[in-house]
Design an enzyme around this catalytic site. Structure first.
Site, PDB file in Angstrom:
ATOM      1  N   GLU A   1      36.253  37.175  45.669  1.00  0.00           N
ATOM      2  CA  GLU A   1      37.209  38.230  45.358  1.00  0.00           C
ATOM      3  C   GLU A   1      37.450  39.066  46.603  1.00  0.00           C
ATOM      4  O   GLU A   1      36.500  39.630  47.168  1.00  0.00           O
ATOM      5  CB  GLU A   1      36.701  39.119  44.225  1.00  0.00           C
ATOM      6  CG  GLU A   1      37.722  40.165  43.796  1.00  0.00           C
ATOM      7  CD  GLU A   1      37.207  41.031  42.658  1.00  0.00           C
ATOM      8  OE1 GLU A   1      37.968  41.258  41.707  1.00  0.00           O
ATOM      9  OE2 GLU A   1      36.053  41.485  42.730  1.00  0.00           O
TER      10      GLU A   1
ATOM     11  N   TYR B   1      45.654  41.919  46.444  1.00  0.00           N
ATOM     12  CA  TYR B   1      44.456  41.397  45.773  1.00  0.00           C
ATOM     13  C   TYR B   1      44.512  39.876  45.746  1.00  0.00           C
ATOM     14  O   TYR B   1      45.547  39.279  45.450  1.00  0.00           O
ATOM     15  CB  TYR B   1      44.377  41.929  44.338  1.00  0.00           C
ATOM     16  CG  TYR B   1      43.248  41.345  43.529  1.00  0.00           C
ATOM     17  CD1 TYR B   1      42.004  41.972  43.465  1.00  0.00           C
ATOM     18  CD2 TYR B   1      43.414  40.154  42.820  1.00  0.00           C
ATOM     19  CE1 TYR B   1      40.962  41.440  42.732  1.00  0.00           C
ATOM     20  CE2 TYR B   1      42.372  39.613  42.081  1.00  0.00           C
ATOM     21  CZ  TYR B   1      41.148  40.253  42.037  1.00  0.00           C
ATOM     22  OH  TYR B   1      40.122  39.704  41.318  1.00  0.00           O
TER      23      TYR B   1
END
Length: 423
Positions: free
Chosen positions: A232, A144
């Site tokens: 993101e 991530y």
């Protein structure tokens, strides 16, 4: 967007208080489809899956030179849960995988022109106009990575976790040691040392460390280039053939940078937005439709809320929230009236303006012009106060039009409600 909401929840769980204020980042209005975000990444040199965009069998030629081992066929709408969704024609799933290129077009045809219903869409779904066909890469490991503007640091902060492909807020709550936050100097940007450090924290090994660092640097370059408030990547994946790929990207932009990012803002998707809201935004008006029958034209969000409350207290029901702002011009007043009356539920209009920055005379001239131009047929009640209010009242009185004036908001609301009851 869903990504910003997710990141907001995540920020509240972070172990380090230095980033906890990122939940205050305001939600941005610009919405892009998945393939549009991927194009922006691709243009900045970020490694992504190869993909094509189709609107039906007429686009079959774009697949002629697209030879991959496995195809991912994904309906493009602004909603999550597409894979588990269903279409109004009975077809199941907005995401399909096939190794047979001949099956791609039939899958696309079952999606385009039909409404996809998921847990995140309205009950009747969202119409699918485009489908993305992408190379189905083999992912070995998911990480991530996000970059977000943080008010606490007056600049960007990089957030990373080796546990990608899952809800990042769950990682923050259960294993906060698996999250790294790095403030980035807005003037010098992310350093090679920082990028390498993050790549190693993400548990890339050997030559993949440099590859991951390169991707991190490119992502930060994109962040600044497009005036993003958030990028993101979940997951930033390691593939079985030794690549580092941004598989899924969510981008949010600073709406104050629209003048610099005209091409990006021109891509905005209004899938399930009231057309009146879209039209209002073109004229710098803020419009939200409601279920009542009294149209509200005000200047200022607080005044709009007060106006709607007092209408309700007097037994009426507001049809909308329409804020013309503090720098309104006469042509905007005309457009506001046109938007209000385009709602067939509107049976009366209440104008409630406090002239601080805005000039009441400007509003009055706009009201008169709009009423004449449109040959307004519904009752119009006007309450003005503040800058040049006496001149404004004189303009209304001398117009010869059926405009009902009110001394205060309570009187205006009562007159608006009464005007509907007598229709």
């Amino acid at each position: 967007m869903a990504a910003l909401a997710s990141l907001s929840k995540f920020c509240t769980h972070l172990a380090k208080p230095t980033i906890q204020t990122c939940f205050r980042v305001p939600k941005r209005n610009l919405n892009l489809l998945e393939y549009q975000s991927k194009k922006l990444l691709e243009e900045s040199g970020v490694a992504i899956q190869n993909f094509r965009i189709l609107e039906g069998k007429k686009d079959a030629d774009v697949l002629k030179d697209f030879d991959v081992n496995e195809y991912v066929v994904k309906a493009q709408i602004l909603a999550g849960g597409r894979g588990k969704g269903h279409f109004d024609n009975g077809f199941k799933g907005g995401v399909h995988i096939t190794k047979n290129r001949a099956e791609v077009i039939p899958l696309v045809e079952k999606m385009v022109g039909h409404r996809l219903i998921t847990k995140q869409t309205p009950k009747d779904g969202i119409l699918v106009k485009k489908v993305m066909v992408a190379d189905s890469i083999n992912i070995v490991r998911e990480t991530y990575l996000s970059i977000v503007m943080d008010r606490e640091h007056n600049g960007p902060v990089l957030i990373a976790s080796p546990d990608g492909g899952m809800d990042i807020e769950a990682v923050a709550e259960e294993t906060p040691n698996r999250i790294k936050t790095i403030p980035i100097d807005i003037t010098s940007g992310i350093s090679r040392e920082q990028a390498i450090d993050v790549a190693r924290f993400l548990e890339f090994k050997g030559p993949l460390v440099d590859k991951a660092a390169d991707e991190i640097t490119k992502l930060y370059g994109l962040f600044t280039k497009v005036d993003a408030v958030q990028i993101e990547i979940n997951p930033l994946a390691e593939t079985d053939d030794g690549r580092v790929i941004s598989v899924d990207a969510k981008l949010n932009f600073d709406d104050n940078a629209q003048f610099r990012q005209k091409d990006i803002f021109a891509m905005e998707v209004h899938e399930d937005t009231d057309p009146k809201e879209v039209e209002a935004s073109k004229y710098n008006l803020n419009y939200i439709a409601m279920e009542g029958n009294i149209g509200c034209l005000v200047n200022g969000a607080g005044l709009a809320m007060a106006t709607m409350d007092i209408i309700k207290l007097n037994g009426g029901s507001p049809a909308n929230f329409l804020d013309v702002g503090g720098n309104v011009k006469e042509d905007q007043v005309l457009k506001a009236f046109q938007i209000l009356t385009s709602d067939t539920n509107v049976k009366a209009i209440l104008v409630n303006v406090f002239g601080g920055i805005v000039n009441c005379a400007t509003i009055a001239n706009g009201i008169v012009n709009a009423t004449k131009t449109m040959n307004l047929q519904v009752p119009l009640i006007v309450r003005l106060e503040g800058t040049n209010v006496q001149a404004a009242k004189k303009i209304l009185e001398q117009s010869g039009l059926k405009i009902e004036s009110a001394h205060d908001l309570d009187e205006a609301a009562k007159k608006a409600v009464q005007s509907i009851r007598t229709i």
